[in-house]
Design a protein around this motif. Structure first.
Motif, mmCIF file in Angstrom:
data_model
loop_
_atom_site.group_PDB
_atom_site.id
_atom_site.type_symbol
_atom_site.label_atom_id
_atom_site.label_comp_id
_atom_site.label_asym_id
_atom_site.label_seq_id
_atom_site.Cartn_x
_atom_site.Cartn_y
_atom_site.Cartn_z
ATOM 1 N N LEU A 219 0.862 -1.178 0.000
ATOM 2 C CA LEU A 219 0.000 0.000 0.000
ATOM 3 C C LEU A 219 0.901 1.231 0.000
ATOM 4 N N ASP A 247 -0.234 -4.145 3.342
ATOM 5 C CA ASP A 247 -0.071 -3.030 4.276
ATOM 6 C C ASP A 247 0.965 -2.069 3.719
ATOM 7 N N THR A 251 -2.144 2.990 4.360
ATOM 8 C CA THR A 251 -3.224 2.351 5.111
ATOM 9 C C THR A 251 -4.162 3.380 5.744
ATOM 10 N N GLU A 255 -8.144 4.123 4.833
ATOM 11 C CA GLU A 255 -9.190 3.961 5.851
ATOM 12 C C GLU A 255 -10.143 5.150 5.868
ATOM 13 N N LEU A 267 -10.421 -3.187 3.714
ATOM 14 C CA LEU A 267 -9.000 -3.441 3.954
ATOM 15 C C LEU A 267 -8.839 -4.738 4.743
ATOM 16 N N GLY A 269 -5.829 -6.224 5.301
ATOM 17 C CA GLY A 269 -4.517 -6.342 5.912
ATOM 18 C C GLY A 269 -3.630 -7.323 5.157
#
Length: 377
Positions: A219, A247, A251, A255, A267, A269
């Protein structure tokens, strides 16, 4: 035959995984194989030229006396000083030097082949050399950019350490073509990175009209996730769930990303590689929206092998790897006429139908054979 492999790190994914695959392939063939990695991460000056790694490698070369030295990533922590150690060793010993190019490091101070202007990432030309050293090569600061420029200029423009390389391996034709256009005249061989292909998983029935997209990877800004989400916001109206595995620094931003009504980000993870394929096979379309050209993204091959149609921007290694599958689709960031919604609908109709055109080129057996051939030549 004695083979010594070099890498910035043993652990990790991507380039490190190929490094470990190469180590295994060399041992499986029966070569006396060892590897060399740095003891610790480099400091500021060591990033430009690591005297410690130069001395350590020089001693290892003289002790092990390899017939082949095979480099993977080396410029983060080992630094190009290892090329000078190899050059001095090669002056007195018969030795072939091979380099697997995982990115554009030899061509540009920015390994992603980009520069930054007013906060925007801009790709360099793949047609002609337009790299200029006054550009900003690191988004963090002018100082970080200067360090990259100094490393590049000293190693490749002044000392010309890349000339110690006998063979460059690229995992795709795209990078080979760009290297040629940027003046790399030595031998370049295309060898696909080996990919662990699992048996295609059964497609789960889905009655919902919601479209499920999936991404798996880092990410980080160059992956284009926020830009792609803006495009989904602007150009689509259908109900979409975008499943994101991985990740990284984005992140927190993801969100809080402001999605239009009907667009949801989920998400998940980071998930173990062994479980990831069974996860992404649940969805409709695999998306890799990277802003940079990429080299040879393995995730596209894995997704296609498990039946997912793949969606990518129409450039670079992204397009090349997507074309290795039967059902691939492209979009352009510059277009904003709503075509993306039609592309997604077409791709969704191919759910569960994708497959690789030639899976054998990504097999461990093919990789081992090609590596053995290059080592022996």
């Amino acid at each position: 035959m004695r083979v010594l492999l070099l890498s910035d790190s043993y652990e990790g994914g991507g380039a490190e995984a190929v490094f470990r695959d190469t180590l295994k392939a060399s041992k499986d063939v029966g070569f006396d194989t060892d590897y060399f990695v740095p003891k610790q991460k480099s400091g500021v000056l060591s990033y430009i030229f690591s005297l410690e790694n130069y001395c350590r490698l020089k001693a290892r070369l003289n002790m092990f006396k390899p017939d082949v030295v095979h480099l993977h990533n080396f410029y983060h922590f080992l630094s190009p000083s290892v090329l000078l150690a190899i050059k001095h060793y090669k002056a007195t010993q018969t030795c072939r030097v091979i380099y697997t190019a995982h990115d554009f490091h030899l061509l540009c101070p920015n390994s992603g082949f980009q520069y930054f202007l007013k906060g925007q990432r801009i790709n360099f030309s793949v047609v002609h050399n337009n790299v200029r050293l006054h550009y900003l090569f690191d988004h963090r600061s002018q100082l970080h950019s200067l360090l990259k420029v100094l490393q590049h200029v000293i190693a490749y423009r002044l000392l010309r350490l890349h000339e110690v390389l006998d063979v460059i391996i690229t995992p795709g034709e795209f990078m080979k073509t760009v290297m040629r256009r940027y003046g790399m005249t030595g031998r370049i061989e295309v060898i696909r990175n080996p990919v662990a292909l699992y048996n295609s998983l059964p497609v789960l029935s889905r009655e919902s009209s919601v479209l499920h997209l999936v991404y798996a990877g880092r990410l980080s800004p160059e992956k284009g996730l926020t830009e792609f989400l803006h495009k989904l916001n602007k150009e689509t109206t259908q109900d979409i769930v975008f499943h994101i595995y991985g990740d990284g620094v984005l992140t927190g931003m993801l969100e809080k990303f402001p999605c239009r009504k009907g667009l949801v980000i989920y998400l998940h993870g980071k998930v173990e590689r062994s479980k990831l394929m069974s996860e992404i096979a649940k969805y409709d379309i695999f998306v890799l929206p990277s802003l940079w050209y990429e080299n040879a993204p393995v995730s596209l091959i894995e997704a296609a092998a498990n039946g997912l149609p793949v969606l990518v921007p129409g450039y670079g290694g992204l397009l090349e790897m997507a074309r290795e599958s039967a059902h691939y689709f492209t979009f352009e960031y510059a277009d904003d006429d709503g075509e993306l919604q039609d592309v997604l609908r077409c791709a969704a109709r191919c759910r569960g139908k994708n497959h690789l055109i030639d899976a054998n080129q990504f097999s461990d057996e093919n990789y081992r054979h090609r590596i053995e051939t290059i080592y022996k030549q």
